[in-house]
Design a protein around this motif. Structure first.
Motif, PDB file in Angstrom:
ATOM      1  N   ARG A  84     -25.423  16.544 -27.992  1.00 29.04           N
ATOM      2  CA  ARG A  84     -25.712  15.797 -26.766  1.00 29.04           C
ATOM      3  C   ARG A  84     -25.683  16.705 -25.541  1.00 29.04           C
ATOM      4  O   ARG A  84     -25.363  16.283 -24.446  1.00 29.04           O
ATOM      5  CB  ARG A  84     -24.740  14.617 -26.595  1.00 29.04           C
ATOM      6  CG  ARG A  84     -24.775  13.679 -27.790  1.00 29.04           C
ATOM      7  CD  ARG A  84     -23.981  12.430 -27.537  1.00 29.04           C
ATOM      8  NE  ARG A  84     -22.591  12.702 -27.235  1.00 29.04           N
ATOM      9  CZ  ARG A  84     -21.716  11.786 -26.851  1.00 29.04           C
ATOM     10  NH1 ARG A  84     -22.086  10.541 -26.715  1.00 29.04           N
ATOM     11  NH2 ARG A  84     -20.462  12.103 -26.610  1.00 29.04           N
ATOM     12  N   TYR A 118     -28.106  17.981 -23.651  1.00 28.59           N
ATOM     13  CA  TYR A 118     -29.548  17.815 -23.560  1.00 28.59           C
ATOM     14  C   TYR A 118     -30.229  18.858 -22.679  1.00 28.59           C
ATOM     15  O   TYR A 118     -31.369  19.239 -22.936  1.00 28.59           O
ATOM     16  CB  TYR A 118     -29.867  16.396 -23.082  1.00 28.59           C
ATOM     17  CG  TYR A 118     -29.394  15.354 -24.062  1.00 28.59           C
ATOM     18  CD1 TYR A 118     -29.987  15.247 -25.322  1.00 28.59           C
ATOM     19  CD2 TYR A 118     -28.335  14.518 -23.769  1.00 28.59           C
ATOM     20  CE1 TYR A 118     -29.535  14.323 -26.248  1.00 28.59           C
ATOM     21  CE2 TYR A 118     -27.874  13.583 -24.694  1.00 28.59           C
ATOM     22  CZ  TYR A 118     -28.478  13.496 -25.925  1.00 28.59           C
ATOM     23  OH  TYR A 118     -28.017  12.586 -26.844  1.00 28.59           O
ATOM     24  N   ARG A 152     -33.745  11.010 -22.055  1.00 32.17           N
ATOM     25  CA  ARG A 152     -32.378  11.005 -21.529  1.00 32.17           C
ATOM     26  C   ARG A 152     -32.259  11.777 -20.220  1.00 32.17           C
ATOM     27  O   ARG A 152     -31.520  11.387 -19.327  1.00 32.17           O
ATOM     28  CB  ARG A 152     -31.418  11.592 -22.568  1.00 32.17           C
ATOM     29  CG  ARG A 152     -31.244  10.689 -23.768  1.00 32.17           C
ATOM     30  CD  ARG A 152     -30.575  11.416 -24.918  1.00 32.17           C
ATOM     31  NE  ARG A 152     -30.695  10.651 -26.151  1.00 32.17           N
ATOM     32  CZ  ARG A 152     -29.847   9.709 -26.537  1.00 32.17           C
ATOM     33  NH1 ARG A 152     -28.810   9.406 -25.789  1.00 32.17           N
ATOM     34  NH2 ARG A 152     -30.028   9.081 -27.671  1.00 32.17           N
ATOM     35  N   ARG A 155     -19.868   9.336 -21.476  1.00 26.93           N
ATOM     36  CA  ARG A 155     -20.980  10.285 -21.513  1.00 26.93           C
ATOM     37  C   ARG A 155     -22.045   9.863 -22.528  1.00 26.93           C
ATOM     38  O   ARG A 155     -21.734   9.456 -23.638  1.00 26.93           O
ATOM     39  CB  ARG A 155     -20.436  11.667 -21.900  1.00 26.93           C
ATOM     40  CG  ARG A 155     -21.422  12.803 -21.787  1.00 26.93           C
ATOM     41  CD  ARG A 155     -20.679  14.123 -21.868  1.00 26.93           C
ATOM     42  NE  ARG A 155     -20.021  14.307 -23.150  1.00 26.93           N
ATOM     43  CZ  ARG A 155     -20.440  15.142 -24.113  1.00 26.93           C
ATOM     44  NH1 ARG A 155     -21.510  15.873 -23.929  1.00 26.93           N
ATOM     45  NH2 ARG A 155     -19.769  15.263 -25.240  1.00 26.93           N
ATOM     46  N   ASP A 156     -23.273   9.930 -22.101  1.00 25.93           N
ATOM     47  CA  ASP A 156     -24.457   9.630 -22.901  1.00 25.93           C
ATOM     48  C   ASP A 156     -24.682   8.128 -23.100  1.00 25.93           C
ATOM     49  O   ASP A 156     -25.656   7.742 -23.740  1.00 25.93           O
ATOM     50  CB  ASP A 156     -24.413  10.334 -24.265  1.00 25.93           C
ATOM     51  CG  ASP A 156     -25.806  10.527 -24.818  1.00 25.93           C
ATOM     52  OD1 ASP A 156     -26.722  10.793 -24.031  1.00 25.93           O
ATOM     53  OD2 ASP A 156     -25.994  10.394 -26.040  1.00 25.93           O
ATOM     54  N   ARG A 175     -26.057   9.675 -17.161  1.00 22.73           N
ATOM     55  CA  ARG A 175     -25.945  10.005 -18.594  1.00 22.73           C
ATOM     56  C   ARG A 175     -24.899  11.084 -18.881  1.00 22.73           C
ATOM     57  O   ARG A 175     -24.151  10.979 -19.845  1.00 22.73           O
ATOM     58  CB  ARG A 175     -27.299  10.407 -19.172  1.00 22.73           C
ATOM     59  CG  ARG A 175     -27.270  10.563 -20.677  1.00 22.73           C
ATOM     60  CD  ARG A 175     -28.644  10.649 -21.262  1.00 22.73           C
ATOM     61  NE  ARG A 175     -29.373   9.410 -21.152  1.00 22.73           N
ATOM     62  CZ  ARG A 175     -29.244   8.379 -21.982  1.00 22.73           C
ATOM     63  NH1 ARG A 175     -28.376   8.429 -22.968  1.00 22.73           N
ATOM     64  NH2 ARG A 175     -29.971   7.303 -21.820  1.00 22.73           N
ATOM     65  N   LYS A 203     -13.004  20.548 -19.874  1.00 19.91           N
ATOM     66  CA  LYS A 203     -14.214  19.779 -19.559  1.00 19.91           C
ATOM     67  C   LYS A 203     -13.936  18.281 -19.424  1.00 19.91           C
ATOM     68  O   LYS A 203     -14.813  17.532 -19.008  1.00 19.91           O
ATOM     69  CB  LYS A 203     -15.270  20.005 -20.652  1.00 19.91           C
ATOM     70  CG  LYS A 203     -15.899  21.384 -20.600  1.00 19.91           C
ATOM     71  CD  LYS A 203     -16.938  21.528 -21.680  1.00 19.91           C
ATOM     72  CE  LYS A 203     -17.497  22.943 -21.693  1.00 19.91           C
ATOM     73  NZ  LYS A 203     -18.316  23.182 -22.886  1.00 19.91           N
TER      74      LYS A 203
END
Lengths: 275, 518
Positions: free
Chosen positions: A162, A164, A191, B315-316, B343, B380
């Motif tokens: 993920r 991206y 996305r 996230r996402d 996102r 992170k």
């Protein structure tokens, strides 16, 4: 590489048995080589080189389960990064134990990055550690094993992880001539940049990939093109019950209210057990 | 075209100016998560904020629930204390926890401000791991635990939020309690994420129902969770937003649920609620995957008079934004650009707030991963506080990140703490001090505040509208004057509508003042 290694490990002990073992290994007479090295291990168990050469023989013969303990034994007394780490990692990879291959291959790249980088990436990928795998594949692009397939694999891993933006960066330089890459790139663009950006790639991939039809259907629905989304969502919802909700929205938007209600009911029924 | 570009340029430039002042750490010990060497789920769930004027001195005070050692969940040190900070003006706060009676004893997560007994003093409901605590405001900065006295009992369930609302419109504030999952430290499994021990997915915990308590108007509450229909819907509630979504005069209740369908409890006006999230299109995003829904806010962001909905996710997953179209909601995540913009973000607290006083409600979000910094993602997991500029065309653009260090932010409130007409932000984060980010909006833009403290009251200022809600974002609450940016407008018409139907109007009200009405 293996003959060179044998030369290296034998140079320090040119005993007759050792010469026989080496000659047999070069001639791929593995049983004969194994016999020689097993005798040497028995006679001189304190010398780790015999275990290393026995491990190389067993690895070369495709007898990976037996090779692994020999390399392990050798590394107990010779821990600095070297070829045994590479061969141990390769043995684990052959045994489909990618997670076990990671540690020795991480050491092996400190010995010879050109030889071990791609193997480490494969191990990380096999262990489903997609983020580190992507970085390892990208590092492999700076070795002699650089190829478009490695770049594609790096992009594939970034997509799986993920990440991206990195996936887009790598996909952008690739030919994208296979449906999987088209699907992953299209999904990446949806996305990052919105559904319109990914449509051309998802449309190409949708001809052969059901997940691409799912993403295409969702993207079209998000753009208010419910009628176009409908066949894709109908096809993909057979494999993924989560798609019954967008399917019900597409059905409702095209006036098929009873079918929309049925799809929504089915969606609730199938996804509720998550509680 | 050229003119338009120039205008956009200046809007962008102003955006950079706004909130360029650095954050101020509050005199407040960091949130104590009690994480220890294991990863008990409550340690990821701290903690909210309540912003309210405790002593009616015209300055908004702050209250922060805090954790305790786990698995017991009882405070054993002053470091675990909830904190009550008195606003001294000019963004200076003094810790008055010790004398307030608000220190707490358990693992507390959320706080909700509201005057349940109509005595003109704002009370506090604190939600936590083992239940809820109601603190009655005695005045002069002192509070009394009256939970048992008023008959409030959440049966030991883990609550992460609440809202005061008058669901039966009898003039008394009732209480809706958001309950998360069933947590049992004895049976909690050890989970691994990306090869590292970390917090478990919510699927490993059982759902539980929310609760509704009716205020009987005589200093007591009755648990009406079953007769109202609320108890029939077990979920994994994370946050609540109360608004009259269908404009029938009765407050409805939206509950964001973690990885299961959201709830929209539609008020029948007869003491019962129907769960209509699917019918109204807010049970799950259009993609069909129920996200990790977190904090939620409901206000009218497109100035069409109807309260809209936004909630955070991980996230996402993107932060779903729903436009209220009257009969149902439109999933506007794609058309508003919020889908693409959010996102990469992990979100918790979220508020609709006009941060630059241009007459359009922007969105501010407290970001931070749910995972542990000791896990696979390491540093992170810490993210910035961000905001999204409302462009006025039903779309948003990334406004940027506030000048505060990345952290695992959780609670977030936008309120004018120094009465300068510009919204400030106050945010909590795990294991770090709470922070105030002073507002710095363009001086050319005017503002108006309406101080009406009755939950459910609706205020119309020109084409904008807001309603009084006691729950905001994640685990947080703001009993604050409603804030409206006016841009260059020199006068505006104001209309306040109470839940009872009473109306008060101001014609051509002058900007840059606070109108008080009760």
């Amino acid at each position: 590489m293996i003959p060179l290694l044998l030369f290296f490990f034998q140079a320090a002990d040119p005993a007759l048995l050792s010469q026989q073992g080496a000659q047999a290994l070069r001639a791929q007479r593995f049983n004969e080589a194994e016999s020689a090295y097993r005798q040497l291990v028995k006679q001189d168990p304190a010398n780790p080189m015999w275990r290393m050469n026995l491990g190389i023989t067993l690895h070369s013969a495709g007898r990976y389960p037996e090779a692994v303990p020999e390399f392990d034994q050798f590394l107990k007394t010779n821990p600095p990064p070297g070829p045994a780490h590479l061969l141990l990692g390769l043995s684990h990879l052959k045994l489909k134990q990618p997670c076990d291959a990671i540690a020795p291959l991480e050491k092996a790249i400190r010995w010879n990055r050109d030889q071990a980088q791609l193997e480490l990436a494969d191990a990380l990928y096999g262990c489903k550690r997609y983020g580190p795998a992507a970085k390892a594949y990208e590092a492999a692009l700076t070795t002699s094993k650089k190829s478009p397939a490695v770049a594609r694999q790096a992009a594939h891993c970034y997509w799986n992880a993920r990440q991206y933006a990195d996936a887009k960066r790598l996909f952008t330089g690739l030919p994208l001539d296979d449906p999987t890459s088209q699907y992953e790139f299209g999904d990446t663009l949806v996305r990052l940049d919105g559904p319109e950006a990914g449509l051309p790639y998802l449309e190409r991939a949708a001809a052969s990939l059901l997940p691409a039809r799912a993403e295409l259907g969702k993207a079209l629905l998000a753009l208010g093109r419910a009628a176009e989304a409908l066949p894709h969502l109908e096809a993909a919802a057979t494999a993924d019950p989560a798609l019954l909700l967008p399917l019900s929205k597409a059905l409702r938007a095209t006036g098929r209210t009873a079918e929309a209600d049925a799809a929504q009911t089915e969606y609730k029924r199938k996804l509720t057990p998550d509680r | 075209m050229r003119r338009c570009s120039r205008k956009l340029f200046w809007r962008g430039a102003l955006g950079l100016l706004a909130f360029s002042i650095f954050a101020v750490d509050l005199p407040f010990t960091p949130l104590f998560t009690g994480e220890g060497t294991r990863h008990p789920l409550p340690a990821a769930m701290l903690g909210g904020i309540a912003v309210f004027d405790a002593d009616n001195d015209g300055l908004l005070d702050l209250y922060f629930p805090n954790g305790a050692p786990l698995p017991v969940g009882l405070k054993t040190s002053p470091a675990h204390s909830n904190r009550f900070l008195h606003n001294e003006g000019n963004l200076r706060f003094t810790d008055q926890t010790a004398d307030s009676g608000l220190a707490g004893s358990g693992y507390d997560i959320a706080a909700t401000a509201g005057d349940y007994d109509h005595d003109g003093l704002t009370d506090l409901l604190v939600s936590g791991l083992r239940g809820i605590t109601l603190y009655r405001n005695l005045g002069q900065g002192r509070f009394e635990d009256v939970t048992a006295k008023v008959g409030l009992d959440n049966h030991g369930r883990w609550s992460v939020g609440a809202a005061w609302l008058d669901y039966d419109r009898d003039g008394h504030l009732d209480l809706f309690v958001v309950n998360y999952v069933q947590w049992n430290p004895a049976t909690e499994r050890a989970c691994v994420v990306d090869g590292h021990p970390d917090f478990c997915h919510p699927r490993f915990y059982s759902a539980q129902p929310n609760a509704l308590f009716r205020n009987n108007g005589h200093g007591g509450f009755t648990d009406v969770s079953i007769p109202s229909g609320i108890a029939s819907h077990p979920g994994k509630g994370m946050a609540v937003a109360v608004a009259d979504f269908n404009a029938d005069g009765y407050p409805d209740i939206f509950v964001s649920n973690d990885r299961v369908f959201n709830f929209l409890f539609q008020n029948s006006g007869k003491g019962t609620f129907a769960e209509v999230a699917f019918d109204r299109g807010v049970a799950a995003p259009a993609s069909g995957d129920p996200p990790s829904a977190m904090g939620v806010d409901a206000q009218d962001y497109d100035n069409d008079g109807r309260p809209d909905l936004i909630y955070t996710a991980l996230r996402d997953e993107t932060f779903p934004l729903y436009r209220n179209q009257g009969s149902d909601f439109q999933d506007a995540a794609v058309s508003s650009k919020m889908g693409v913009l959010t996102r990469p973000m992990n979100g918790w607290g979220i508020v609709f707030a006009d941060l630059d006083n241009d007459g359009l409600k922007d969105v501010a979000v407290a970001r931070g991963d749910v995972l542990s910094p000791r896990g696979a993602r390491g540093d992170k997991v810490r993210e910035p506080l961000s905001w999204f500029r409302n462009l006025g065309n039903k779309q948003f653009a990334l406004g940027g990140n506030f000048a505060a260090p990345p952290a695992q932010y959780r609670g977030l409130i936008a309120a004018d703490l120094n009465n300068d007409g510009c919204l400030d932000l106050v945010a909590t984060s795990l294991s770090q001090p709470a922070r105030v980010i002073p507002g710095n909006c363009p001086a050319a833009n005017n503002w108006l505040k309406i101080d009406v403290r009755e939950a459910g009251a609706r205020v119309q200022v020109g084409s904008q509208s807001r309603h009084v809600s006691t729950a905001q974002g994640y685990a947080s609450s703001c009993q604050c004057p409603l804030h409206f940016g006016l841009g260059p407008a020199a006068a505006v018409d104001v209309r306040v509508t109470w839940p009872s139907g009473r109306v008060r109007e101001w014609k051509a009200a002058k900007p840059n003042q606070t109108l008080v009405t009760q």
